[in-house]
Write an enzyme that holds these catalytic residues in place. Structure first.
Site, PDB file in Angstrom:
ATOM      1  N   CYS A   2     -28.627 -38.948 -10.495  1.00 51.76           N
ATOM      2  CA  CYS A   2     -29.452 -39.489  -9.414  1.00 51.76           C
ATOM      3  C   CYS A   2     -28.812 -40.777  -8.919  1.00 51.76           C
ATOM      4  O   CYS A   2     -27.821 -41.242  -9.469  1.00 51.76           O
ATOM      5  CB  CYS A   2     -30.849 -39.774  -9.964  1.00 51.76           C
ATOM      6  SG  CYS A   2     -31.578 -38.349 -10.785  1.00 51.76           S
ATOM      7  N   ARG A  27     -25.283 -38.538  -4.580  1.00 47.66           N
ATOM      8  CA  ARG A  27     -25.456 -38.410  -6.028  1.00 47.66           C
ATOM      9  C   ARG A  27     -26.590 -37.450  -6.381  1.00 47.66           C
ATOM     10  O   ARG A  27     -26.699 -37.020  -7.531  1.00 47.66           O
ATOM     11  CB  ARG A  27     -25.742 -39.775  -6.665  1.00 47.66           C
ATOM     12  CG  ARG A  27     -24.669 -40.828  -6.428  1.00 47.66           C
ATOM     13  CD  ARG A  27     -25.070 -42.130  -7.078  1.00 47.66           C
ATOM     14  NE  ARG A  27     -25.227 -41.957  -8.490  1.00 47.66           N
ATOM     15  CZ  ARG A  27     -24.225 -42.104  -9.383  1.00 47.66           C
ATOM     16  NH1 ARG A  27     -23.023 -42.437  -8.932  1.00 47.66           N
ATOM     17  NH2 ARG A  27     -24.418 -41.916 -10.660  1.00 47.66           N
ATOM     18  N   TRP A  73     -31.663 -35.886  -8.424  1.00 41.96           N
ATOM     19  CA  TRP A  73     -31.109 -34.557  -8.688  1.00 41.96           C
ATOM     20  C   TRP A  73     -31.916 -34.057  -9.879  1.00 41.96           C
ATOM     21  O   TRP A  73     -31.742 -34.503 -10.997  1.00 41.96           O
ATOM     22  CB  TRP A  73     -29.620 -34.625  -9.056  1.00 41.96           C
ATOM     23  CG  TRP A  73     -28.970 -33.283  -9.092  1.00 41.96           C
ATOM     24  CD1 TRP A  73     -28.332 -32.641  -8.058  1.00 41.96           C
ATOM     25  CD2 TRP A  73     -28.879 -32.384 -10.213  1.00 41.96           C
ATOM     26  NE1 TRP A  73     -27.872 -31.419  -8.478  1.00 41.96           N
ATOM     27  CE2 TRP A  73     -28.191 -31.227  -9.788  1.00 41.96           C
ATOM     28  CE3 TRP A  73     -29.316 -32.445 -11.536  1.00 41.96           C
ATOM     29  CZ2 TRP A  73     -27.929 -30.145 -10.631  1.00 41.96           C
ATOM     30  CZ3 TRP A  73     -29.068 -31.364 -12.381  1.00 41.96           C
ATOM     31  CH2 TRP A  73     -28.386 -30.236 -11.921  1.00 41.96           C
ATOM     32  N   ASN A  99     -32.063 -42.495 -14.048  1.00 45.96           N
ATOM     33  CA  ASN A  99     -30.957 -41.536 -13.889  1.00 45.96           C
ATOM     34  C   ASN A  99     -30.499 -41.151 -15.295  1.00 45.96           C
ATOM     35  O   ASN A  99     -30.049 -42.012 -16.049  1.00 45.96           O
ATOM     36  CB  ASN A  99     -29.802 -42.190 -13.126  1.00 45.96           C
ATOM     37  CG  ASN A  99     -28.566 -41.291 -13.087  1.00 45.96           C
ATOM     38  OD1 ASN A  99     -28.668 -40.084 -13.242  1.00 45.96           O
ATOM     39  ND2 ASN A  99     -27.404 -41.910 -12.920  1.00 45.96           N
ATOM     40  N   GLY A 100     -30.653 -39.887 -15.657  1.00 44.32           N
ATOM     41  CA  GLY A 100     -30.281 -39.454 -17.009  1.00 44.32           C
ATOM     42  C   GLY A 100     -31.329 -38.502 -17.560  1.00 44.32           C
ATOM     43  O   GLY A 100     -32.144 -37.962 -16.808  1.00 44.32           O
ATOM     44  N   GLU A 480      -8.903 -23.570  -7.678  1.00 46.38           N
ATOM     45  CA  GLU A 480      -9.478 -24.666  -6.888  1.00 46.38           C
ATOM     46  C   GLU A 480      -9.973 -24.173  -5.524  1.00 46.38           C
ATOM     47  O   GLU A 480     -11.061 -24.538  -5.069  1.00 46.38           O
ATOM     48  CB  GLU A 480      -8.454 -25.793  -6.724  1.00 46.38           C
ATOM     49  CG  GLU A 480      -8.901 -26.988  -5.902  1.00 46.38           C
ATOM     50  CD  GLU A 480     -10.173 -27.669  -6.370  1.00 46.38           C
ATOM     51  OE1 GLU A 480     -10.729 -28.452  -5.582  1.00 46.38           O
ATOM     52  OE2 GLU A 480     -10.649 -27.377  -7.485  1.00 46.38           O
ATOM     53  N   LYS A 484     -13.860 -24.446  -4.185  1.00 41.35           N
ATOM     54  CA  LYS A 484     -14.235 -25.103  -2.927  1.00 41.35           C
ATOM     55  C   LYS A 484     -15.128 -24.188  -2.087  1.00 41.35           C
ATOM     56  O   LYS A 484     -16.156 -24.585  -1.566  1.00 41.35           O
ATOM     57  CB  LYS A 484     -12.989 -25.516  -2.123  1.00 41.35           C
ATOM     58  CG  LYS A 484     -12.210 -26.662  -2.757  1.00 41.35           C
ATOM     59  CD  LYS A 484     -12.806 -28.004  -2.575  1.00 41.35           C
ATOM     60  CE  LYS A 484     -13.657 -28.532  -3.671  1.00 41.35           C
ATOM     61  NZ  LYS A 484     -13.129 -28.881  -4.944  1.00 41.35           N
ATOM     62  N   GLU A 487     -18.660 -23.778  -3.818  1.00 39.03           N
ATOM     63  CA  GLU A 487     -19.588 -24.911  -3.909  1.00 39.03           C
ATOM     64  C   GLU A 487     -20.124 -25.381  -2.566  1.00 39.03           C
ATOM     65  O   GLU A 487     -21.192 -25.998  -2.511  1.00 39.03           O
ATOM     66  CB  GLU A 487     -18.961 -26.066  -4.688  1.00 39.03           C
ATOM     67  CG  GLU A 487     -17.786 -26.731  -4.062  1.00 39.03           C
ATOM     68  CD  GLU A 487     -17.287 -27.878  -4.942  1.00 39.03           C
ATOM     69  OE1 GLU A 487     -16.071 -28.010  -5.088  1.00 39.03           O
ATOM     70  OE2 GLU A 487     -18.133 -28.612  -5.474  1.00 39.03           O
ATOM     71  N   HIS A 503      -5.815  -5.638 -14.636  1.00 36.43           N
ATOM     72  CA  HIS A 503      -6.542  -5.488 -15.908  1.00 36.43           C
ATOM     73  C   HIS A 503      -8.052  -5.470 -15.696  1.00 36.43           C
ATOM     74  O   HIS A 503      -8.813  -5.746 -16.625  1.00 36.43           O
ATOM     75  CB  HIS A 503      -6.118  -6.606 -16.877  1.00 36.43           C
ATOM     76  CG  HIS A 503      -4.633  -6.678 -17.029  1.00 36.43           C
ATOM     77  ND1 HIS A 503      -3.905  -5.744 -17.725  1.00 36.43           N
ATOM     78  CD2 HIS A 503      -3.721  -7.546 -16.510  1.00 36.43           C
ATOM     79  CE1 HIS A 503      -2.615  -6.041 -17.659  1.00 36.43           C
ATOM     80  NE2 HIS A 503      -2.471  -7.125 -16.921  1.00 36.43           N
ATOM     81  N   LYS A 602     -22.486 -35.497  -6.665  1.00 35.15           N
ATOM     82  CA  LYS A 602     -21.096 -35.943  -6.732  1.00 35.15           C
ATOM     83  C   LYS A 602     -20.621 -36.229  -8.149  1.00 35.15           C
ATOM     84  O   LYS A 602     -19.519 -35.869  -8.548  1.00 35.15           O
ATOM     85  CB  LYS A 602     -20.906 -37.189  -5.875  1.00 35.15           C
ATOM     86  CG  LYS A 602     -19.487 -37.692  -5.813  1.00 35.15           C
ATOM     87  CD  LYS A 602     -18.564 -36.649  -5.215  1.00 35.15           C
ATOM     88  CE  LYS A 602     -17.110 -37.025  -5.198  1.00 35.15           C
ATOM     89  NZ  LYS A 602     -16.226 -35.920  -4.840  1.00 35.15           N
TER      90      LYS A 602
HETATM   91  C1  AGP Z   1     -15.680 -30.610  -7.311  1.00 43.69           C
HETATM   92  O1  AGP Z   1     -15.627 -30.421  -5.959  1.00 43.69           O
HETATM   93  C2  AGP Z   1     -17.011 -30.867  -7.843  1.00 43.69           C
HETATM   94  N1  AGP Z   1     -17.618 -31.960  -7.222  1.00 43.69           N
HETATM   95  C3  AGP Z   1     -17.056 -30.967  -9.348  1.00 43.69           C
HETATM   96  O2  AGP Z   1     -16.532 -29.777  -9.875  1.00 43.69           O
HETATM   97  C4  AGP Z   1     -16.273 -32.143  -9.959  1.00 43.69           C
HETATM   98  O3  AGP Z   1     -14.912 -31.927  -9.855  1.00 43.69           O
HETATM   99  C5  AGP Z   1     -16.645 -32.257 -11.439  1.00 43.69           C
HETATM  100  O4  AGP Z   1     -18.018 -32.500 -11.518  1.00 43.69           O
HETATM  101  C6  AGP Z   1     -15.860 -33.377 -12.136  1.00 43.69           C
HETATM  102  O5  AGP Z   1     -16.187 -34.600 -11.568  1.00 43.69           O
HETATM  103  P1  AGP Z   1     -15.317 -35.896 -11.924  1.00 43.69           P
HETATM  104  O6  AGP Z   1     -13.902 -35.650 -11.476  1.00 43.69           O
HETATM  105  O7  AGP Z   1     -15.987 -37.006 -11.199  1.00 43.69           O
HETATM  106  O8  AGP Z   1     -15.388 -36.061 -13.428  1.00 43.69           O
END
Ligand code: AGP
Length: 607
Positions: A2, A27, A73, A99-100, A480, A484, A487, A503, A602
């Site tokens: 959060c 966040r 969040w 937050n937590g 990757e 992208k 997500e 396979h 994030k």
């Molecule tokens: C990637 O686009 C995502 N936001 C997520 O997978 C991110 O890479 C992951 O949470 C790791 O975050 P960090 O690099 O801040 O540790």
């Protein structure tokens, strides 16, 4: 994961809280709220949805100069008006934002219910404020301290009380909290983005710190009430770096920033004359690094993909066994750490809980732990033994882009630095670093052809299943690219080593299914051409990321996006960009919220 904000000073707090919440919204963005002490009570406003919804319900006339705010969040309790923060105690005179995760909240709740306390929400946080209230005897700081003694889990919290209207009490364990130091005012926040508009002077709270914040000062103590001092540090980022700068979305801005962000990442670090690299953050552990017998890289999400490229680079250039571990698995699987093991934790935010825990696990078992991190002053950066900052600037878009290329570049520099101490000749290192120095310009060329990626997205955005395939250094790029797309466009996509198709996964191929091949020139080029034919012959639509000048592949693939030629180990830095753009445009066309995709945040500061 959060966002928390707090203000105590001489200006009306509400506009500052709202502006801060907008900056922290990446966040977590499923509900929000504020609390301001006033006229012997608390003004509370909260609502499900984005900050813009909260602004509809707020009484903008409120002019108190102390307040706290939160953007959520959800972990415990659905995102709705009742579960939104702040949460108050039964008297309505104490409010908390958190937050937590309070892991023992159920047993604490049972205890408090036995004391006659009743609960309105399903959250763990309401239990915390009721516990603070249970211990409250006129001093809010003491009540917070006593309550936190009984709490298990992670927290970054801010607390206000109607009885002490000019005070905010903050505390952290596992979740980040920073205090911005202004003239006659202090701003508390989960990260610097919400503070930069007011000051660049900050204090980072450590785990176990409790801060009593007033307009004139912030007094820090431990959970045992022992006074502690924390240094005031300068934040290197500027406000305009966290603005959209004319772009429609932060993700697009950050994709187009990569030529510059990578230049900043390489600046002052490449020595093309000597064929070596200067990384100040590794000087103190230089001997141990040279003697390293094994590298373990650990991370989450996109950072894990850059670590996978790092594994190829390290074994290729340093010739020392290297493994890549998901941090969430590494921390619980009783890992073997022998003498001479170096752990490298990779994280953009430097706050990801699983990566933090993996760091502590490796450290506790005796490994030297390095950090490859973007956010300066973050928890992971401060807890590692040594490390390298990316210097790619703040990354606001939830989907990581410029941090990925920054992470790969830093791992490439470390690999070259240590490779030079092993088997790499000065000439080979100079050739490698010359190619690396050319990447920012080559990224520019790719971005000038951005429309090609847009056309692919326009063509296939309605398809609900995509595959991404690559070999060697391009296998992590395929992973990757798939992440992208998943997500931000919510399309199901899978990344695989191209040879794995036979396979099993090749059974997925249906007529017109989009299959993205990362097929740049290299040692396995002919192999990937065969894989392309396997897919074509089953009706798949092939989108190829290929090396400029490759006419052959145009005969095989339905769509080709060309990238400039570079050495194989560095191709991930170029081939990733068209995949970032395809995902961006697919999400845009499908009407998704590119910068704040559903169910994501994030930095993941909960397990
Ligand atoms: C990637 O686009 C995502 N936001 C997520 O997978 C991110 O890479 C992951 O949470 C790791 O975050 P960090 O690099 O801040 O540790």
């Amino acid at each position: 994961m959060c966002g928390i904000i707090g203000y105590v000073g001489h200006r009306p707090a509400l506009p500052i809280l709202i502006e801060g919440l907008h900056r922290l919204e990446y966040r977590g963005y499923d509900s929000a709220g504020v609390a301001l002490p006033e006229d012997d009570g608390l003004y509370i406003a909260k609502s499900a949805g984005r900050i813009s919804v909260l602004e509809q319900v707020i009484d903008a006339e409120k002019d108190g100069s102390t307040g706290i705010g939160h953007t959520r969040w959800a972990t415990h309790g659905a995102p709705n008006d009742v579960n939104a923060h702040p949460h108050c105690d039964a008297t309505g005179r104490i409010a908390v934002v958190h937050n937590g995760i309070i892991e023992n909240y159920l047993s604490l709740r049972t205890f408090l219910e036995q004391q006659g306390r009743t609960f309105k929400s399903d959250t763990d946080t309401e239990v915390l404020v009721q516990l603070i209230s249970f211990f409250y005897e006129g001093n809010i700081e003491d009540a917070v301290r006593r309550a936190l003694h009984d709490v298990a889990g992670t927290y970054g919290i801010a607390v206000v009380s109607a009885d002490e209207p000019d005070v905010i009490v903050a505390a952290r364990k596992g979740s980040p909290l920073i205090i911005g130091v202004g003239k006659g005012e202090h701003i508390l926040a989960s990260d610097a983005s919400a503070i930069l508009a007011h000051t660049s002077q900050v204090v980072y709270l450590n785990d176990g710190d409790i801060a009593r914040i007033t307009a004139d000062g912030a007094r820090m103590t431990t959970l045992e009430a022992i006074p502690v001092t924390r240094a005031v540090e300068e934040v290197e980022w500027s406000l305009d770096q966290i603005e959209l700068a004319g772009y429609e979305h932060f993700m697009l801005k950050e994709i187009f920033e990569q030529p510059t962000s990578l230049k900043n990442c390489l600046r002052g670090r490449l020595d093309l004359n000597e064929g070596t690299v200067h990384l100040g953050g590794l000087v103190d552990c230089s001997r141990e690094l040279t003697r390293a017998k094994r590298f373990i890289m650990t991370a989450c999400g996109t950072a894990w993909h850059s670590a996978l490229v790092g594994e190829y680079l390290f074994e290729d250039l340093i010739r020392v066994p290297t493994e890549v571990e998901y941090a969430s698995e590494f921390r619980y699987r009783n890992p073997i750490i022998e003498e001479g093991t170096v752990a490298i934790v990779v994280s953009q935010s430097g706050e990801t809980t699983d990566t933090q825990a993996a760091l502590r696990e490796a450290k506790q078992r005796g490994a030297l732990v390095l950090g490859v991190v973007n956010v300066v002053g973050s928890t992971i950066a401060r807890e590692t033994d040594a490390g390298v900052y990316l210097h790619v600037g703040p990354e606001i878009g939830v989907a990581s882009t410029k941090a990925f290329t920054g992470q790969v570049a830093v791992l490439a520099m470390i690999a070259c630095l240590l490779g030079r101490r092993k088997h790499m000749s000065p000439a080979a290192a100079t050739q490698f670093l010359t190619a690396l120095a050319a990447i920012p310009e080559q990224m520019h060329d790719i971005l000038e052809q951005a429309d090609q990626a847009k056309e692919v997205a326009e063509r296939y955005h309605e398809r609900e299943n995509w595959l991404y395939l690559g070999r060697g250094y391009n296998y992590p790029v395929a992973l990757e690219g798939a992440l992208k797309l998943k997500e931000i466009s919510y399309i199901h996509a899978e990344g695989l080593p191209a040879a794995e198709m036979k396979h099993g996964p090749i059974a997925l191929i249906t007529e017109g299914m989009p299959v993205v091949f990362v097929a740049t020139a290299g040692t396995q080029y002919q192999k990937i051409i065969s894989n392309i034919n396997e897919v074509k012959s089953r009706g798949g639509s092939v989108i190829a990321i290929a090396t400029k000048g490759d006419r052959e592949i145009a005969k095989q693939a339905d769509h080709v996006i060309y990238v400039p030629d570079t050495i194989e180990p560095l191709q991930p830095l170029l081939a990733t960009i068209p995949l970032q753009l395809i995902a961006y445009h697919a999400a845009l066309i499908r009407g998704c919220n590119v910068d704040k995709p559903r169910n994501l945040a994030k930095s993941v500061t909960v397990e």
